[in-house]
Design an enzyme around this catalytic site. Structure first.
Site, short mmCIF file in Angstrom:
data_model
loop_
_atom_site.label_atom_id
_atom_site.label_comp_id
_atom_site.label_asym_id
_atom_site.label_seq_id
_atom_site.Cartn_x
_atom_site.Cartn_y
_atom_site.Cartn_z
CG ASP A 188 -1.87 1.14 1.32
OD1 ASP A 188 -1.78 2.04 0.46
OD2 ASP A 188 -2.72 1.14 2.23
N GLY A 203 4.87 8.99 0.37
CA GLY A 203 5.44 10.30 0.03
C GLY A 203 5.53 11.20 1.26
CG ASP A 204 2.05 12.07 3.21
OD1 ASP A 204 2.20 12.93 2.33
OD2 ASP A 204 1.00 11.43 3.37
O1 RIB Z 1 -0.63 11.21 1.20
C1 RIB Z 1 -1.57 10.30 1.69
C2 RIB Z 1 -2.72 11.04 2.29
O2 RIB Z 1 -3.38 11.78 1.28
C3 RIB Z 1 -3.77 10.17 2.89
O3 RIB Z 1 -3.52 9.83 4.23
C4 RIB Z 1 -5.04 10.97 2.68
O4 RIB Z 1 -5.57 11.48 3.86
C5 RIB Z 1 -4.66 12.10 1.73
O5 RIB Z 1 -4.52 13.27 2.40
#
Ligand code: RIB
Length: 301
Positions: A246, A251-252
């Site tokens: 998944d 990226g975050d």
């Molecule tokens: O980058 C992933 C995020 O994008 C998810 O957690 C969703 O909330 C959207 O903001």
């Protein structure tokens, strides 16, 4: 001496996730699995990712006075994020509708809710957090005028990291503050607007740097990333091969890890190489925040 390694200003969403065999095309209905609700949102994800790696992290965000808001606050606190900057109320908590296919790729629709009410005055009221933070990061699931106010409130020697997702054209004032601007190809094209991008990541980086950022990181999926600095540095960072389950939030996690390592004084290319390993670890587990690794797990990857 800073109290925080990282201040994240951004969104917090409840992620409503359904796994599907195939993501639907326009006009199509597909059946999926039972619905699962995860804490998410690009800002909240970055904060949890950084804290899990060991960064002293604080989040400036807005959630609704509702069950999803409490889910998000609990997740931040569990990860060790300081939630002193999380404002409550004004609208329901943001929600993201997410479908994930067997390759781990996703499609996301966000209803911003309270994220859309995170206002410039909320940034001004949090001035002490800006003064106390070595690095500040943001994304674009909050109003653009709020991001503009973020760059106006940075402490003199703090560093600003922006992942402009979902992308939109940016004012010169925001672009000039980015060090780095972190984009994928699609985001690069939107940010560049009418400026010609060329056909290689190196030429995209050159065009983006001409718009004002001090540095740019272009993420290239399986091809890794390209790091480019105004000073002339160009470095390709390899990707880390893993089996993707998944990709949500990877990226975050990449952005958070990079921001944290920059704050520790690492050169951008080294910070990006570390961030690539954090992002790779994050795709091997389902969900966003639940999938983020500790520093120990990254060391064994
Ligand atoms: O980058 C992933 C995020 O994008 C998810 O957690 C969703 O909330 C959207 O903001």
């Amino acid at each position: 001496m800073y109290d925080y390694d990282l201040l994240v200003v951004g969104s917090a969403n409840a992620d409503l996730v359904i796994a599907v065999e195939r993501r639907p095309a326009a006009g199509e209905t597909v059946l999926g699995t039972d619905l699962v609700v995860h804490p998410g949102g690009k800002g909240a994800n970055q904060a949890v990712a950084a804290a899990r790696l060991g960064a002293r992290t604080v989040l400036l965000a807005r959630v609704g006075d509702d069950a999803y808001g409490r889910l998000l606050l609990d997740s931040q606190r569990e990860a060790g994020v300081d939630t002193v900057g999380v404002l409550v109320g004004g609208a329901p908590t943001g929600v993201a509708l997410i479908t994930v296919d067997p390759s781990g790729d996703n499609s996301i629709v966000v209803s911003p809710g309270a994220n859309g009410r995170l206002a410039p005055e909320d940034v001004r009221a949090a001035g002490s957090l800006f003064q106390a933070s070595r690095v500040v990061s943001a994304q674009l699931e909050i109003p653009l005028e709020t991001v503009v106010e973020v760059v106006r409130n940075l402490a003199a020697d703090s560093r600003f990291v922006l992942n402009p997702s979902p992308p939109r054209p940016l004012p010169a004032e925001v672009l000039a503050a980015c060090d780095p601007l972190i984009v994928n190809e699609h985001e690069a094209r939107v940010i560049a607007g009418t400026a010609a991008l060329g056909d290689s990541p190196e030429s995209w980086a050159k065009s983006l740097l001409a718009l004002g950022p001090r540095s740019v990181v272009i993420t290239l999926g399986a091809e890794g990333a390209l790091v480019a600095e105004r000073a002339g540095v160009r470095v390709r960072v390899p990707s880390v091969r893993v089996d993707a389950v998944d990709t949500t939030g990877a990226g975050d996690a990449f952005t958070a890890a990079l921001a944290w390592r920059l704050g520790r004084g690492e050169p951008l290319a080294e910070a990006a190489a570390y961030a690539a390993r954090v992002g790779a670890a994050a795709v091997t587990r389902p969900g966003a925040q639940e999938s983020f690794p500790t520093a120990e797990e990254v060391a064994y990857l």
